[in-house]
Write a protein that holds these residues in place. Sequence first.
Motif, PDB file in Angstrom:
ATOM      1  N   VAL A 251      14.050  92.675  14.141  1.00 24.75           N
ATOM      2  CA  VAL A 251      14.469  93.988  14.629  1.00 24.75           C
ATOM      3  C   VAL A 251      15.946  94.204  14.329  1.00 24.75           C
ATOM      4  O   VAL A 251      16.349  95.281  13.888  1.00 24.75           O
ATOM      5  CB  VAL A 251      14.182  94.133  16.146  1.00 24.75           C
TER       6      VAL A 251
ATOM      7  N   PHE B 151      17.527  97.163  12.178  1.00 26.13           N
ATOM      8  CA  PHE B 151      18.541  97.986  12.841  1.00 26.13           C
ATOM      9  C   PHE B 151      19.787  98.107  11.958  1.00 26.13           C
ATOM     10  O   PHE B 151      20.271  99.217  11.694  1.00 26.13           O
ATOM     11  CB  PHE B 151      18.870  97.324  14.192  1.00 26.13           C
TER      12      PHE B 151
ATOM     13  N   ASN C 190      18.349  95.359  24.002  1.00 26.04           N
ATOM     14  CA  ASN C 190      16.914  95.315  23.734  1.00 26.04           C
ATOM     15  C   ASN C 190      16.526  96.382  22.702  1.00 26.04           C
ATOM     16  O   ASN C 190      17.318  97.247  22.344  1.00 26.04           O
ATOM     17  CB  ASN C 190      16.106  95.458  25.033  1.00 26.04           C
ATOM     18  N   THR C 191      15.290  96.324  22.235  1.00 25.22           N
ATOM     19  CA  THR C 191      14.826  97.232  21.186  1.00 25.22           C
ATOM     20  C   THR C 191      14.884  98.686  21.635  1.00 25.22           C
ATOM     21  O   THR C 191      15.256  99.569  20.857  1.00 25.22           O
ATOM     22  CB  THR C 191      13.397  96.858  20.746  1.00 25.22           C
TER      23      THR C 191
ATOM     24  N   LYS D  79      18.386  99.814  21.219  1.00 23.10           N
ATOM     25  CA  LYS D  79      18.691  99.982  19.796  1.00 23.10           C
ATOM     26  C   LYS D  79      18.113 101.308  19.290  1.00 23.10           C
ATOM     27  O   LYS D  79      18.750 102.034  18.519  1.00 23.10           O
ATOM     28  CB  LYS D  79      18.150  98.816  18.978  1.00 23.10           C
ATOM     29  N   LYS D  80      16.892 101.633  19.721  1.00 22.83           N
ATOM     30  CA  LYS D  80      16.276 102.901  19.321  1.00 22.83           C
ATOM     31  C   LYS D  80      17.084 104.082  19.845  1.00 22.83           C
ATOM     32  O   LYS D  80      17.280 105.081  19.141  1.00 22.83           O
ATOM     33  CB  LYS D  80      14.829 102.981  19.824  1.00 22.83           C
TER      34      LYS D  80
ATOM     35  N   LEU E 287      12.623 101.774  13.234  1.00 30.02           N
ATOM     36  CA  LEU E 287      12.923 100.449  13.774  1.00 30.02           C
ATOM     37  C   LEU E 287      11.637  99.737  14.141  1.00 30.02           C
ATOM     38  O   LEU E 287      11.450  98.603  14.002  1.00 30.02           O
ATOM     39  CB  LEU E 287      13.835 100.561  14.996  1.00 30.02           C
TER      40      LEU E 287
END
Length: 168
Positions: A75, A79, A139-140, A143-144, A168
Amino acid sequence: MKTIEIDDELYQYIAGQTKKIGESASEILRRLLLGDAAASVPETVEVITPESVSVVNNNIFDLVHKQDLQAESSVVGRFLFILSALARAHKKQFTKVLEIKGRNRLYFGRSAEELSEAGSSTNPKQIPNTDFWVITNSNTTRKKMMLTETAAKLGYTEQDAERIRDLL
């Protein structure tokens, strides 16, 4: 289809050999290795470098291909790849990412030290081919959110910002 890993310098060289918008890495390599006849790329097409693509299109969707994202196994790798593509597409505007912050921490900075001083456990990484750094220990979902905010700052519509987030 097989996946191979190549270093950033080689990738930039391959991308620099693009002869038409949307040409895949496989098409470029086929043309370079097997010759123009095997690749069936028209001879009259103007050579477009990654830099000129960003000036002409100002659109990440012309720079990011599904196979490029699949080559990134993590990820964090995806990213950084997406942020790098956004920076290429919007060189003059990309400094706007420095305005994106959390309640108590910076997300983007000009150095690893700047991000480390602004919070603990930030794990800053340099965005490839830029002078910008980003925290990567979030966390993902965070990031999103950072990708969505970045896209909005760069002028993408809400719908396109969601498409970028979903890369992502």
